[in-house]
Every structure is written in structure tokens, then in C-alpha cells.
Design an enzyme around this catalytic site. Structure first.
Site, short mmCIF file in Angstrom:
data_model
loop_
_atom_site.label_atom_id
_atom_site.label_comp_id
_atom_site.label_asym_id
_atom_site.label_seq_id
_atom_site.Cartn_x
_atom_site.Cartn_y
_atom_site.Cartn_z
N GLU A 166 0.88 -1.17 0.00
CA GLU A 166 0.00 0.00 0.00
C GLU A 166 0.91 1.21 0.00
O GLU A 166 1.76 1.34 0.87
CB GLU A 166 -0.95 -0.03 1.19
N GLU A 211 3.36 13.01 -5.21
CA GLU A 211 2.99 13.03 -3.79
C GLU A 211 3.99 13.91 -3.04
O GLU A 211 5.19 13.67 -3.09
CB GLU A 211 3.00 11.63 -3.21
#
Ligand SMILES: NC(=O)c1ccc[n+]([C@@H]2O[C@H](COP(=O)([O-])OP(=O)(O)OC[C@H]3O[C@@H](n4cnc5c(N)ncnc54)[C@H](O)[C@@H]3O)[C@@H](O)[C@H]2O)c1
Ligand SMILES: O=CCCC(=O)C(=O)O
Length: 488
Positions: A255, A390
Site C-alpha cells: 500500500e 505526492e
């Protein structure tokens, strides 16, 4: 009154004992709100320490898997009770180690308690199905078996919730665990481990090895006796971990990063939308995988939304997370601060317009911390780094659009697909968003952050290896299905 003492030295927890790294080496865990404060000294372990932990877990797995789910669940219930009793101490360790405010840290710690209790209960639920065989004299059913030793590699941003939402299902479904926490939050990990020890978890069932990711994390991913690796962290590292597991045929779960959009439709309640944008984008200093970073606003309400947003952002108080007056703490490390500042500079270099913030946080009490001002850009184009990459910090990129269709297109224009929100009163718009938004978590009239432990969680596209964590979805990763055919 907390009993947390700074500057203590912590150890690894291997085979039911607290042991120093073989090398005896430790390194300081620094308080990001005050670089002069050493929260604690943590082991800088070597591969030999990791190997000892895996061997202990492998030995303990023989008996652990033979317990009933209910028996394993009792250990998790006990660990939950201890963690609940020690929540203030664990939360203070978290705030001092990675900077999130004490109320957020306390909330996360109690979330860890709830996760433990949820999976403790899973030990009493069915794990298979009876399937009619074509042979009328046969019995056919499915059952599930554990993977054996599971490696848990966790990030620093949720140093209680994430290790527990991996470890608890691993344990309840019959696996034993070697946990490698982020070195930045190894003190917090040790405090959580103390709770399992106090709960009486059998020796070797759960082990903690602290050290550099490139040493301990990679050795865990490569270890031939580790049947499954569950990783949460950056895409760069996740690819290496997944590659190492795949190379030896081990199961892996990754993840990773996010670039989460919130859409503000023309009919949105702008006050609620502003509140959600600030909370989702700036709480925990923007250091959540589900944090809002792209704010996509229909042009009709752009100016009104922007004015409200900027006015609210001016009210945000930076400060030490231990102080009740602080709304936003520091970045978790100097490295994280420098990453955020470099993206802010890149945003300006690439032509975005800085509306708020943009600088290192300064002022009384901030001198020794890794603070950054909450930052807002407008005029952000889809090719810009701050629109695509990000940042993992308190930086919001405003994007104006002329329709819902254009908004969803802009929201999907990303390599990531973790979380996404929309503010609208229109049911048709909600249904279009649910259908067309490529994200693992889609939220309507709610901020992009906010994962509930009983529901599946995970990303699409580059955010995930496409399994799901949490809730009853976790059983799919932490077990293997056996189909059984029985004839007398
Ligand atoms: N999708 C999610 O559920 C989720 C949740 C939290 C954080 N994240 C992501 O995590 C990142 C921030 O966390 P971080 O800075 O700790 O990530 P990171 O990838 O730097 O580190 C994550 C973990 O991997 C370890 N590690 C480092 N190098 C390694 C290697 N070569 N082999 C094996 N392990 C190694 C680290 O020590 C740490 O324990 C962000 O990208 C964020 O989006 C994702
Ligand atoms: O950092 C990723 C986890 C996000 C989360 O747990 C939340 O949004 O509540």
C-alpha cells in the site's frame, strides 16, 4: 499524568525477550518539534538480528497455528486492554517522535485498541464454505491456512494504527510476525510491543526488529522463511519489496502513495467544503496517504471558495504537538521538511501562483522544529510536479474547472488512485463520481482522509498492489484457501 520518559534506550523484542542489536549500536530518535530532544535511543540492528527474529517466529508458528481462533483472539483482547490503559503514554511517544498533535495521536492509539478488538472477534468467525460435490458420496469444503511467518514493514505516519492493522489480522489467522517499524517511530513501536508482552503473547509469536529499512526491511523481504510480506510506504521502496518477494514466490501486499483530489461542485456547501479541505489536507501536517492535495473547484464558486479557504488557513496555529494550542505540528523529520520545501519551490518555478504559506514555519517556539507553513497554490496545471507527485506535506493545489465531467477528468489525471472526495448536493453527480472516480476510497460530502477499520482499504493504479487491508478483506492476504474433498 504520563509516565513517558525521554532519552531511554530501547531494544528489539525477539523470542519473548528484549535484546540489544548484536552490534550494540543504537541511534537517537529526534523530536521534530525540538531537534535538541532525544525521544529515545533505538537499535540499529543487523541482518543477524533479523534472522534470529525470523527463526523465533518460524519455531513459534508450529504451536500458534494449532490454537483455535478464539484462543488467539484472547491474546488480542488482552493486548487491546493494555494498550487502552497505556494510551496516554503511547500517544505521547507518538507525538514526540513524529510530531502529530497529541489529540490526533491519542485518537490513533485508541483506533489501534479498536482494531485489536475487531480482529480478536474475527477468531470466532467462519473461515470456509461447504461446496456440494458432483459426487453424492463426497464432502467438499474450503478451509484457510496461515502463510507461516509474516513480515510487517510499516511507515512512520501512523505508527500505531498501521502496524496494528497488519499485525492483528496476521496473528488472528494463525501467522507469526516479525515487525520492522519505521526507524523514525521505533520508540512508539517498542511501546506497542510492550503491550503485547504484558498481554502474555507467547515467545516468538510477535517480534520487533528496529533498524534501517535498506538493511532490516530488505532482509525481511528477501528472507526464504517469510511466507508473506505486508508493506506500507513509498512507491520507490514498495517496488523493491514486492520485487524481492516475487523473486522467491512469496505473497506480498503493497500500500503506497496517493495524490488525492477533492471536487467542490457549484452546489456544494462551501463552509463544509472548506472545513473538509483544511482537515483532509492539513491535519497531521498533510502526512497521510489519504491527505487532500488537489482541490478541484467549479469556476462558478471558485472565488468564493478560495476566499473562505484562505481566511481559515490564516487561523491555523503551528506548534509543538504536545501543546494544546497547536493545530498543526512539524513535519516528521528534517528530510520530510526539505522535501516539502523543495516541492513548494518547484511549484513556483513551474509557474503556479503562491496564495498562502510557502516558507519554513518560524516564530516564537518554532526555532528548533521542522515546521512548514500551510501552503496554497492556484493556477496549477496538470503537468506540474505539485499536481502529479505526492508531496506528503501541507500543500494544496487549486484547480478551476467548468463542469463535473471536467472535474472528474482532472481528478483521475493521476498515476495514483487511493482516496477521493466530492462536495455536492446533486445525487446524479454523486453517482457519476462513484462510478467514474478511479480510487479505492471514494467519499461524498466528507474529507478524503478517514479510514474505518471495519471496511476494506487500499488503492488503485500505482497506490497499491491491489489487495485490500482491514475489515474482513484482510483474511484474503493473511491466509491461503484449501479446497478439501472427502470420501469415506
Ligand atoms: N497507502 C497507504 O495505506 C499508506 C499509508 C501510510 C503511508 N503511505 C505512504 O508511505 C510513505 C511515507 O512513509 P515512509 O516515509 O515511512 O515510507 P518509506 O517507503 O520510506 O518507508 C516505509 C518502510 O519501509 C522501510 N524501508 C525503507 N527502505 C527499505 C528497503 N529498501 N527495503 C525494505 N524496507 C525498506 C522503512 O524503514 C519503513 O519501515 C508515503 O508515500 C505515503 O503515501 C501509504
Ligand atoms: O496514511 C494512510 C492511512 C490513512 C488513514 O488511516 C486515514 O485517513 O484515517
Amino acid at each position: 499524568m504520563t509516565t513517558f520518559q525521554i532519552e531511554q534506550t530501547y531494544s528489539n523484542y525477539i523470542n519473548g525477550e528484549w535484546v540489544k542489536a548484536t552490534s550494540g549500536e543504537t541511534e537517537p530518535s529526534i523530536n521534530p518539534a525540538n531537534r535538541k530532544e532525544v525521544v529515545g535511543y533505538v537499535p540499529t540492528s543487523g541482518v543477524e538480528d533479523l534472522n534470529r527474529a525470523v527463526a523465533a517466529a518460524k519455531e513459534a508458528a508450529k504451536d500458534w497455528r494449532r490454537l483455535s481462533g478464539a484462543e488467539r483472539g484472547n491474546y488480542l483482547f488482552q493486548a487491546a486492554n493494555v494498550l487502552e490503559r497505556r494510551a496516554d503514554e503511547v500517544a505521547e511517544a507518538m507525538t514526540r517522535e513524529m510530531g502529530k498533535t497529541l489529540p490526533e495521536a491519542k485518537g490513533e492509539t485508541l483506533r489501534g485498541v479498536a482494531i485489536l478488538r475487531y480482529y480478536a472477534g474475527e477468531g470466532m468467525r467462519k473461515t470456509g464454505d461447504v461446496i456440494p460435490s458432483t459426487d453424492s458420496e463426497a464432502l467438499m469444503f474450503t478451509t484457510r491456512v496461515p502463510l507461516g511467518v509474516v513480515g510487517v514493514i510499516a511507515p512512520w505516519n501512523f505508527p500505531v494504527a498501521i502496524p496494528i492493522w497488519k499485525t492483528a489480522p496476521a496473528l488472528i489467522y494463525g501467522n507469526t510476525v516479525v515487525l520492522k517499524p519505521a526507524q523514525e517511530t521505533a520508540v512508539t513501536a517498542a511501546k506497542v510491543m510492550e503491550c503485547f508482552e504484558e498481554a502474555g503473547i507467547p515467545a516468538g509469536v510477535l517480534n520487533l526488529v528496529c533498524g534501517r529499512g535498506s538493511v532490516i526491511g530488505s532482509a525481511l523481504a528477501e528472507h526464504p522463511d517469510v511466507g508473506g510480506i505486508t508493506f506500507t510506504g513509498s512507491n520507490e521502496v514498495g517496488k523493491r519489496v514486492g520485487g524481492a518477494a516475487l523473486a522467491r514466490g512469496a505473497k506480498y501486499q503493497l500500500e503506497m502513495g496517493g495524490k488525492n483530489p477533492i471536487i467542490i461542485a457549484a452546489d456544494a456547501d462551501l463552509d463544509l467544503a472548506v472545513e473538509a479541505t483544511i482537515s483532509g489536507g492539513l491535519k497531521s501536517t498533510g502526512q497521510k496517504c489519504t491527505a487532500t492535495s488537489k482541490v478541484i473547484i467549479e469556476r462558478k464558486v471558485y472565488d468564493a471558495f478560495k476566499e473562505k479557504l484562505l481566511s481559515q488557513i490564516q487561523e491555523i496555529r503551528l506548534g509543538d504537538g504536545m501543546s494544546s494550542g497547536s493545530w498543526m505540528g512539524p513535519c516528521a523529520s528534517e528530510g520530510q521538511l526539505n522535501t516539502v520545501l523543495s516541492y513548494i519551490q518547484k511549484g513556483q518555478d513551474e509557474g503556479a501562483v503562491l496564495l498562502a504559506g510557502g516558507k519554513r514555519g518560524d516564530g516564537p517556539g518554532l526555532e528548533e522544529g521542522f515546521y512548514v507553513q500551510p501552503t496554497v497554490f492556484e493556477g496549477v496545471e496538470s503537468h506540474m510536479s505539485i499536481a502529479r507527485e505526492e508531496i506528503f506535506g501541507p500543500v494544496l493545489a487549486l484547480i478551476a474547472v467548468d463542469s463535473l465531467e471536467e472535474a472528474i477528468e482532472a481528478a483521475n489525471d493521476s498515476d495514483y488512485g487511493l482516496s477521493a472526495s466530492i462536495y455536492t448536493q446533486n445525487v446524479g453527480a454523486m453517482l457519476s463520481f462513484i462510478r467514474d472516480m478511479d480510487a479505492g476510497l471514494v467519499r461524498i460530502n466528507a474529507e478524503t482522509a478517514g479510514v474505518e477499520l471495519q471496511a476494506p482499504f487500499g488503492g488503485m493504479k500505482m497506490s497499491s498492489s491491489h489487495s485490500r487491508e482491514q475489515g474482513q478483506a484482510a483474511i484474503e492476504f493473511f491466509t491461503a484457501i484449501k479446497t478439501v474433498f472427502v470420501k469415506s
